[in-house]
Design a protein around this motif. Structure first.
Motif, PDB file in Angstrom:
ATOM      1  N   ARG A 134     -31.866  73.822  29.594  1.00 13.62           N
ATOM      2  CA  ARG A 134     -31.113  75.002  30.494  1.00 13.62           C
ATOM      3  C   ARG A 134     -30.383  73.927  31.681  1.00 13.62           C
ATOM      4  O   ARG A 134     -30.772  73.579  32.285  1.00 13.62           O
ATOM      5  CB  ARG A 134     -31.367  76.136  31.963  1.00 13.62           C
ATOM      6  N   CYS A 135     -28.700  74.322  31.595  1.00 21.21           N
ATOM      7  CA  CYS A 135     -28.483  73.518  32.722  1.00 21.21           C
ATOM      8  C   CYS A 135     -28.789  74.391  33.967  1.00 21.21           C
ATOM      9  O   CYS A 135     -28.630  75.605  34.312  1.00 21.21           O
ATOM     10  CB  CYS A 135     -26.793  74.066  32.208  1.00 21.21           C
ATOM     11  N   ALA A 136     -28.816  73.561  34.666  1.00 19.55           N
ATOM     12  CA  ALA A 136     -29.074  73.769  36.465  1.00 19.55           C
ATOM     13  C   ALA A 136     -28.040  74.903  36.792  1.00 19.55           C
ATOM     14  O   ALA A 136     -27.949  75.088  37.994  1.00 19.55           O
ATOM     15  CB  ALA A 136     -29.750  72.936  37.021  1.00 19.55           C
ATOM     16  N   GLU A 137     -26.978  74.127  36.900  1.00 20.45           N
ATOM     17  CA  GLU A 137     -25.577  74.240  37.540  1.00 20.45           C
ATOM     18  C   GLU A 137     -25.168  76.040  37.214  1.00 20.45           C
ATOM     19  O   GLU A 137     -25.404  77.555  37.390  1.00 20.45           O
ATOM     20  CB  GLU A 137     -24.273  74.265  37.133  1.00 20.45           C
ATOM     21  N   CYS A 138     -24.934  76.479  35.762  1.00 21.75           N
ATOM     22  CA  CYS A 138     -24.419  77.455  34.415  1.00 21.75           C
ATOM     23  C   CYS A 138     -25.295  78.127  34.545  1.00 21.75           C
ATOM     24  O   CYS A 138     -25.147  79.025  33.786  1.00 21.75           O
ATOM     25  CB  CYS A 138     -23.223  77.307  34.021  1.00 21.75           C
ATOM     26  N   GLY A 139     -26.425  77.750  34.089  1.00 25.34           N
ATOM     27  CA  GLY A 139     -27.872  78.306  33.266  1.00 25.34           C
ATOM     28  C   GLY A 139     -27.864  78.085  31.360  1.00 25.34           C
ATOM     29  O   GLY A 139     -27.950  78.920  30.769  1.00 25.34           O
ATOM     30  N   THR A 147     -25.215  67.939  27.342  1.00 28.01           N
ATOM     31  CA  THR A 147     -24.885  68.244  28.508  1.00 28.01           C
ATOM     32  C   THR A 147     -23.536  69.261  28.252  1.00 28.01           C
ATOM     33  O   THR A 147     -22.597  69.119  27.150  1.00 28.01           O
ATOM     34  CB  THR A 147     -25.113  66.984  29.632  1.00 28.01           C
ATOM     35  N   CYS A 148     -23.938  70.361  29.613  1.00 27.34           N
ATOM     36  CA  CYS A 148     -22.345  70.837  29.958  1.00 27.34           C
ATOM     37  C   CYS A 148     -21.099  70.131  30.002  1.00 27.34           C
ATOM     38  O   CYS A 148     -19.597  70.079  29.577  1.00 27.34           O
ATOM     39  CB  CYS A 148     -22.271  71.993  31.233  1.00 27.34           C
ATOM     40  N   GLN A 149     -21.426  68.669  30.454  1.00 27.41           N
ATOM     41  CA  GLN A 149     -20.317  67.927  31.298  1.00 27.41           C
ATOM     42  C   GLN A 149     -19.990  67.331  30.201  1.00 27.41           C
ATOM     43  O   GLN A 149     -18.618  67.229  29.703  1.00 27.41           O
ATOM     44  CB  GLN A 149     -20.271  66.857  32.398  1.00 27.41           C
ATOM     45  N   GLN A 183     -17.963  78.083  37.343  1.00 24.57           N
ATOM     46  CA  GLN A 183     -19.224  77.798  36.924  1.00 24.57           C
ATOM     47  C   GLN A 183     -19.898  76.439  37.221  1.00 24.57           C
ATOM     48  O   GLN A 183     -21.723  76.721  37.348  1.00 24.57           O
ATOM     49  CB  GLN A 183     -19.828  78.146  35.361  1.00 24.57           C
ATOM     50  N   HIS A 184     -19.882  75.840  37.345  1.00 27.41           N
ATOM     51  CA  HIS A 184     -20.630  74.717  37.950  1.00 27.41           C
ATOM     52  C   HIS A 184     -20.132  74.426  39.271  1.00 27.41           C
ATOM     53  O   HIS A 184     -20.805  73.472  40.151  1.00 27.41           O
ATOM     54  CB  HIS A 184     -20.201  73.298  37.261  1.00 27.41           C
ATOM     55  N   GLU A 185     -19.895  74.972  40.247  1.00 26.98           N
ATOM     56  CA  GLU A 185     -19.856  74.951  41.401  1.00 26.98           C
ATOM     57  C   GLU A 185     -18.754  73.853  42.136  1.00 26.98           C
ATOM     58  O   GLU A 185     -19.545  73.195  42.838  1.00 26.98           O
ATOM     59  CB  GLU A 185     -21.296  75.054  42.035  1.00 26.98           C
TER      60      GLU A 185
HETATM   61 ZN   LIG Z   1     -23.814  74.218  32.793  1.00 26.22          ZN
END
Ligand SMILES: [Zn+2]
Length: 145
Positions: A4-9, A17-19, A49-51
């Motif tokens: 799970r992505c620690a930022e957006c879940g 990765t989301c990136q 979502q990634h602050e």
């Molecule tokens: Zn993410």
């Protein structure tokens, strides 16, 4: 094992990765006009979502998204609207969140970048998904503020 992505879940497949997904989206949007129309929304959703946004930028992006989604602006109108907020000469605040900024309330996002990634090979479907992502993100954002 999925992570799970620690930022957006988002649930990520192995090695993803989301990136990396975000960069894949951007390269499509920069090179293919069928994808380009939702570029602003892609960036906004990812950044929210990634602050990555500062407090001031969040306020701005939230109102810009609301106008866009309520009035169903075209991509062109949205670019004009967005340009007003991002011209640095008229803006005194920073877009990017500073490392020492207070943390934001955690939101369990019901739609993330990995949901949109399912539709990456179909431009029409991709654009619909990004718009859906923007609607969901805005609604969840508003529910905590
Ligand atoms: Zn993410």
């Amino acid at each position: 094992m999925p992570e799970r992505c620690a930022e957006c879940g988002a649930v990520l497949s192995e090695g993803s990765t989301c990136q990396a997904l975000f960069e894949e989206f951007l390269s499509l949007e920069y090179t293919n006009s069928a994808y380009a129309q939702v570029h602003f929304l892609t960036v906004a959703c990812f950044m929210i979502q990634h602050e990555r946004y500062s407090q001031e930028a969040l306020v701005w992006i939230q109102s810009t998204l609301r106008i866009y989604l309520e009035k169903e602006l075209t991509g062109q109108q949205l670019r004009q609207l967005a340009a007003k907020g991002t011209v640095s000469a008229t803006r005194t605040w920073k877009v990017i969140r500073q490392a020492d900024a207070p943390s934001l309330p955690k939101i369990a996002w019901s739609m993330t970048i990995t949901d949109v990634a399912q539709s990456i090979h179909d431009a029409e479907r991709y654009c619909e998904q990004v718009k859906q992502w923007a609607h969901t993100t805005l609604r969840q954002m508003e529910s905590v503020h």
